[in-house]
Design a protein around this motif. Structure first.
Motif, PDB file in Angstrom:
ATOM      1  N   UNK A 182       0.674  -1.042  -0.014  1.00  0.00           N
ATOM      2  CA  UNK A 182      -0.101   0.199   0.075  1.00  0.00           C
ATOM      3  C   UNK A 182       0.902   1.446  -0.080  1.00  0.00           C
ATOM      4  N   UNK A 183       2.088   1.094  -0.362  1.00  0.00           N
ATOM      5  CA  UNK A 183       2.871   2.389  -0.030  1.00  0.00           C
ATOM      6  C   UNK A 183       3.371   2.773  -1.453  1.00  0.00           C
ATOM      7  N   UNK A 184       3.050   3.877  -1.976  1.00  0.00           N
ATOM      8  CA  UNK A 184       3.360   4.338  -3.222  1.00  0.00           C
ATOM      9  C   UNK A 184       4.958   4.759  -3.311  1.00  0.00           C
ATOM     10  N   UNK A 185       5.974   4.285  -4.160  1.00  0.00           N
ATOM     11  CA  UNK A 185       7.035   4.951  -3.913  1.00  0.00           C
ATOM     12  C   UNK A 185       7.575   5.339  -5.456  1.00  0.00           C
ATOM     13  N   UNK A 186       7.836   6.598  -5.558  1.00  0.00           N
ATOM     14  CA  UNK A 186       8.096   7.045  -7.081  1.00  0.00           C
ATOM     15  C   UNK A 186       9.424   7.905  -7.082  1.00  0.00           C
ATOM     16  N   UNK A 187       9.875   7.946  -8.230  1.00  0.00           N
ATOM     17  CA  UNK A 187      11.325   8.652  -8.347  1.00  0.00           C
ATOM     18  C   UNK A 187      11.095   9.923  -9.572  1.00  0.00           C
ATOM     19  N   UNK A 188      11.296  10.796  -9.179  1.00  0.00           N
ATOM     20  CA  UNK A 188      10.977  12.034 -10.190  1.00  0.00           C
ATOM     21  C   UNK A 188      12.479  12.543 -10.750  1.00  0.00           C
ATOM     22  N   UNK A 189      12.509  12.606 -12.193  1.00  0.00           N
ATOM     23  CA  UNK A 189      13.684  12.657 -12.614  1.00  0.00           C
ATOM     24  C   UNK A 189      13.560  14.260 -13.162  1.00  0.00           C
ATOM     25  N   UNK A 190      14.138  15.156 -12.711  1.00  0.00           N
ATOM     26  CA  UNK A 190      14.015  16.672 -12.970  1.00  0.00           C
ATOM     27  C   UNK A 190      15.167  16.803 -14.253  1.00  0.00           C
ATOM     28  N   UNK A 191      14.967  16.973 -15.453  1.00  0.00           N
ATOM     29  CA  UNK A 191      15.871  17.268 -16.603  1.00  0.00           C
ATOM     30  C   UNK A 191      16.045  18.700 -16.756  1.00  0.00           C
ATOM     31  N   UNK A 192      16.552  19.340 -15.961  1.00  0.00           N
ATOM     32  CA  UNK A 192      16.724  21.010 -16.151  1.00  0.00           C
ATOM     33  C   UNK A 192      17.203  21.433 -14.882  1.00  0.00           C
ATOM     34  N   UNK A 193      17.165  23.003 -14.917  1.00  0.00           N
ATOM     35  CA  UNK A 193      17.415  23.588 -13.966  1.00  0.00           C
ATOM     36  C   UNK A 193      16.386  24.350 -13.354  1.00  0.00           C
ATOM     37  N   UNK A 194      16.146  24.243 -11.991  1.00  0.00           N
ATOM     38  CA  UNK A 194      14.929  25.077 -11.383  1.00  0.00           C
ATOM     39  C   UNK A 194      15.130  26.258 -10.877  1.00  0.00           C
ATOM     40  N   UNK A 195      14.309  26.841 -11.460  1.00  0.00           N
ATOM     41  CA  UNK A 195      14.571  28.411 -11.118  1.00  0.00           C
ATOM     42  C   UNK A 195      13.681  29.063  -9.785  1.00  0.00           C
ATOM     43  N   UNK A 196      13.365  30.288  -9.637  1.00  0.00           N
ATOM     44  CA  UNK A 196      12.466  30.855  -8.549  1.00  0.00           C
ATOM     45  C   UNK A 196      11.143  30.658  -9.079  1.00  0.00           C
ATOM     46  N   UNK A 197      10.246  30.487  -8.310  1.00  0.00           N
ATOM     47  CA  UNK A 197       8.666  30.247  -8.491  1.00  0.00           C
ATOM     48  C   UNK A 197       8.321  31.506  -9.271  1.00  0.00           C
ATOM     49  N   UNK A 198       7.538  31.441 -10.396  1.00  0.00           N
ATOM     50  CA  UNK A 198       6.951  32.467 -11.260  1.00  0.00           C
ATOM     51  C   UNK A 198       5.769  33.132 -10.375  1.00  0.00           C
ATOM     52  N   UNK A 199       4.733  32.473  -9.871  1.00  0.00           N
ATOM     53  CA  UNK A 199       3.660  32.700  -8.970  1.00  0.00           C
ATOM     54  C   UNK A 199       2.999  33.798  -9.345  1.00  0.00           C
ATOM     55  N   UNK A 200       3.112  34.177 -10.738  1.00  0.00           N
ATOM     56  CA  UNK A 200       2.032  35.186 -11.402  1.00  0.00           C
ATOM     57  C   UNK A 200       2.667  36.450 -11.249  1.00  0.00           C
ATOM     58  N   UNK A 201       3.711  36.841 -10.452  1.00  0.00           N
ATOM     59  CA  UNK A 201       4.126  38.006 -10.359  1.00  0.00           C
ATOM     60  C   UNK A 201       5.586  38.174 -11.382  1.00  0.00           C
TER      61      UNK A 201
END
Length: 263
Positions: A182-201
């Motif tokens: 019953x335990x969901x285990x997942x691997x998230x592969x981020x192919x890129x550079x994470x910037x600051x959140x846009x958040x509409x501003x």
């Protein structure tokens, strides 16, 4: 800490900085979870907790952790578990490395071991802290954050690749062992550079200069020519993985910026 957990349990986010970790914490707080955020810098972490709690009208707790130290991990999760049961664990911790390639002969053994400790051994310890409770309840989610280095060796990035390779292996082992329970285990592969959140501003001029400089510095290898990825957008994927129906669980997912050029 007094227990004040919501009926949904605790979302524990390990490795919370100003980008992805903070956005994931904000998303789970927005969805009604009590959130524990963990990182080494408790002062900065406390500011994030206050900010998210105020914006989302949620309970957010800041807890210091050093993911290279098993004692620190145990003590940190004593604090997390005192709040209630952990429904979600997101392991987003990483050991900072230079964006510039480093010749293998120039990497110090201590530096290599620290990267392995944070990326893989720390992930192992954190998962151990919450798995028993998840199995007892027959539900829970564990999500690991990987990157391009999780899949392919990159010249000059030995310490990063070895740690991320090991984390990916851990994720696959845990998924096959605990999904039937019953335990969901997942691997998230981020192919890129994470910037600051846009958040509409609109970012300030200083923020724009910072991001532009960051992007210019990081035009290396598999990251060349990419735009910065919005951490709020990435956080949506972590949320959707958590709420997936059990009949169709994702075990690994690749996330790419829309303009990515493969090299």
């Amino acid at each position: 800490m007094a227990s004040s957990v919501s009926s949904k349990g605790i979302a524990a986010i390990v490795g919370v900085g100003p980008k992805l970790g903070r956005s994931i914490a904000r998303k789970f707080a927005h969805e009604g979870y009590t959130v524990a955020i963990l990182a080494r810098d408790l002062g900065r972490l406390s500011r994030f907790a206050d900010e998210i709690a105020r914006e989302e009208k949620a309970q957010v707790f800041a807890i210091r952790i050093d993911c290279s130290d098993s004692r620190s991990i145990r003590e940190a999760f004593e604090g997390v578990l005192s709040l209630g049961f952990v429904e979600v664990l997101v392991y987003n911790a990483h050991q900072p490395t230079s964006w510039h390639p480093t010749n293998l002969t120039d990497i110090k053994v201590e530096q290599f071991e620290k990267s392995l400790a944070v990326s893989s051994v720390g992930a192992f310890h954190c998962a151990q802290q919450v798995l028993l409770g998840m199995v007892e309840r027959g539900r829970g989610t564990i999500l690991f954050t990987g990157c391009s280095a999780s899949l392919s060796g990159i010249p000059g990035y030995s310490e990063l690749c070895c740690g991320k390779f090991a984390m990916r292996g851990l994720s696959q082992c845990l998924a096959k062992e605990f999904q039937p329970l019953g335990v969901h285990v997942a691997h998230v592969i981020i192919h890129g550079i994470v910037g600051a959140p846009a958040r509409g501003a609109i970012a300030s001029s200083s923020q724009q200069r910072l991001l532009a400089g960051e992007q210019e510095q990081q035009q290396t290898g598999v990251w060349a020519g990419e735009v910065l990825m919005d951490p709020d957008g990435l956080a949506q994927t972590y949320w959707h993985l958590h709420i997936q129906d059990r009949s169709a669980w994702t075990q690994e997912i690749d996330l790419h910026p829309s303009n990515q050029r493969y090299i």
